[in-house]
Design an enzyme around this catalytic site. Structure first.
Site, PDB file in Angstrom:
ATOM      1  CB  THR A 116      -0.976  -0.017   1.196  1.00 56.53           C
ATOM      2  OG1 THR A 116      -0.252  -0.255   2.405  1.00 56.53           O
ATOM      3  CG2 THR A 116      -2.039  -1.073   1.016  1.00 56.53           C
ATOM      4  CE  LYS A 129       0.374  -3.478   3.455  1.00 58.01           C
ATOM      5  NZ  LYS A 129      -0.352  -2.538   4.394  1.00 58.01           N
ATOM      6  CB  THR A 136      -1.318  -1.785   9.535  1.00 56.82           C
ATOM      7  OG1 THR A 136      -2.059  -1.964   8.357  1.00 56.82           O
ATOM      8  CG2 THR A 136      -0.219  -0.954   9.196  1.00 56.82           C
ATOM      9  CD  GLU A 165       1.906   5.130   6.405  1.00 57.60           C
ATOM     10  OE1 GLU A 165       1.109   4.534   5.659  1.00 57.60           O
ATOM     11  OE2 GLU A 165       1.554   5.779   7.396  1.00 57.60           O
ATOM     12  CG  ASN A 205      -0.642   8.277   7.915  1.00 56.17           C
ATOM     13  OD1 ASN A 205      -1.345   7.291   7.728  1.00 56.17           O
ATOM     14  ND2 ASN A 205       0.667   8.201   8.071  1.00 56.17           N
ATOM     15  CB  THR A 223      -7.453  12.779  -0.968  1.00 57.51           C
ATOM     16  OG1 THR A 223      -6.425  13.189  -0.054  1.00 57.51           O
ATOM     17  CG2 THR A 223      -8.792  12.854  -0.267  1.00 57.51           C
TER      18      THR A 223
END
Length: 408
Positions: free
Chosen positions: A158, A184, A195, A281, A403, A408
């Site tokens: 992702t 992942k 996650t 991230e 995040n 979007t």
């Protein structure tokens, strides 16, 4: 973990163990053209085990996979990214069961032998026309070679920047046994589980119950010891499959080669877990916290996870700030027994606190060390024999940017 007991297989992947193929494709769930649907298939029904997120809100695929695993066997796993199929009610459950049924039909395996996994945005229904069309195209994409593993590794990502793979071999009864994994995970990462989706394949001969116990033990010291942002996902799942095609005597803890196999299995999980933490991230560095001298290992784990999960510690690591006060504060609020007079803290090899008292250190040397892409924080409590290691990353401006605009 006794690295001499196993050999790292360079270039190995989830299809390296005997009996496995994999593949992936783009079916239309992601806005980009990146792969978003993949599968791992075993030539024979495999002994299988799994662990799942501890989040109360569990995604529909977890219910389906638990049902499939009731007999401890799997032959295929179908995975989509771009949509978590979580908090989607009755329709989400029906869609997960449809994924299982369609995968079984097109892959030519029993429906009960298929696991389902999903990752991505929470609260949106799957585009099932895309998913079912994609599943129909998967058999042509399955390969017993590296390109199939590459396609699968890409299909499960992702916000990840890199694929995550590991592979080792061990010797059991004189026969070569291979253990491999793919994973992942980049954000919404926090024990227990993160996650993340992770898949381990092996050609070892092992019963499902024994594999389940080993999987839980390995998870406790690897995947359950990482954090990126303190959030635990609705979709975490770790599945292990053993084809049994190596043909040795059945493995169990009394087997003379058990320790070699268990060490190699745990090493694969650790490599994947650290890769998730490093790819957090927006992260610029991997942060490792070693806690020694706790009253026991469980206490050490709790303290290590508290330090690695501290937003203040993570921010200091991003700023290359040798602010040991944030570290000792995290140690003190972990809720574990600590002697407040005996704590030592090191940043790498640089001693910054001894006997819970600050000592002079070279700030410039510490700054240079903390600018690196791997930072080790060592906490010695001098309170017992317990020890543990946790992994995480720094907290950056980029994490907020990613995040703030995830949907979007």
């Amino acid at each position: 973990m006794g690295q001499e007991k196993y050999t790292v297989v360079e270039g190995g992947s989830i299809i390296t163990p005997k009996g496995f193929s994999a593949g992936g494709l783009h079916c239309g769930l992601k806005k980009t053209e990146r792969h978003d649907l993949g599968a791992i298939v075993c030539d024979v029904p495999a002994a299988a085990a799994a662990v799942y997120t501890t989040n109360v809100f569990q995604a529909a695929p977890l219910k389906v996979t638990r049902e499939s695993l009731q007999d401890g066997r799997l032959q295929a796993v179908v995975v989509n990214s771009g949509n978590a199929n979580a908090c989607t009610g009755k329709q989400g459950e029906e869609d997960a069961y449809t994924m299982r049924a369609e995968a079984a039909r097109h892959l030519g395996v029993a429906e009960q032998a298929v696991a389902v996994a999903s990752t991505g945005v929470i609260g949106e229904l799957l585009k099932m026309d895309c998913v079912t069309a994609g599943i129909a195209g998967l058999p042509q994409r399955l390969k017993h070679e590296a390109s199939g593993a590459e396609d699968f590794a890409q299909a499960i990502l992702t916000t990840d920047l890199v694929k995550k793979e590991a592979c080792v071999s061990v010797t059991v009864n004189g026969k070569k046994v291979t253990i491999a994994g793919a994973a992942k995970g980049s954000g919404m990462i926090h024990p227990n589980m993160a996650t993340m989706l992770a898949f381990v394949t092996t050609d070892a001969v092992i019963e499902a119950e024994v594999l389940q116990r080993l999987l839980r033990q390995a998870t406790d010291v690897t995947f359950n010891m990482i954090t990126v942002d303190g959030d635990t996902s609705t979709n975490d799942m770790l599945i292990a499959m053993a084809s049994g095609l190596s043909g040795h005597e059945t493995l169990n803890p009394s087997h003379p080669d058990w320790q070699a196999f268990a060490s190699g299995f745990t090493y694969v999980c650790q490599v994947l877990a650290k890769a998730i933490a490093r790819d957090g991230e927006g992260a610029t560095k991997l942060v490792e916290v070693n806690v020694n001298g706790a009253v026991n290992d469980m206490s050490a784990r709790a303290i290590a996870k508290t330090v690695i999960g501290s937003s203040l510690v993570k921010s200091a690591m991003f700023g290359a700030d040798a602010n040991w006060g944030r570290i000792i504060a995290a140690v003190g609020r972990a809720g574990e027994p600590v002697n407040p007079e005996t704590v030592d803290i090191r940043l790498g090899d640089i001693l910054v606190l001894e006997g819970s008292r600050p000592i002079a250190f070279d700030e410039d040397e510490a700054l240079e060390y903390l600018k690196g892409d791997l930072v080790r924080i060592v906490v010695d409590l001098h309170h017992g024999e317990g020890r543990a290691t946790a992994w995480g990353c720094d907290l950056t401006y980029e994490y907020v940017r990613i995040n703030a605009a995830y949907r979007t």
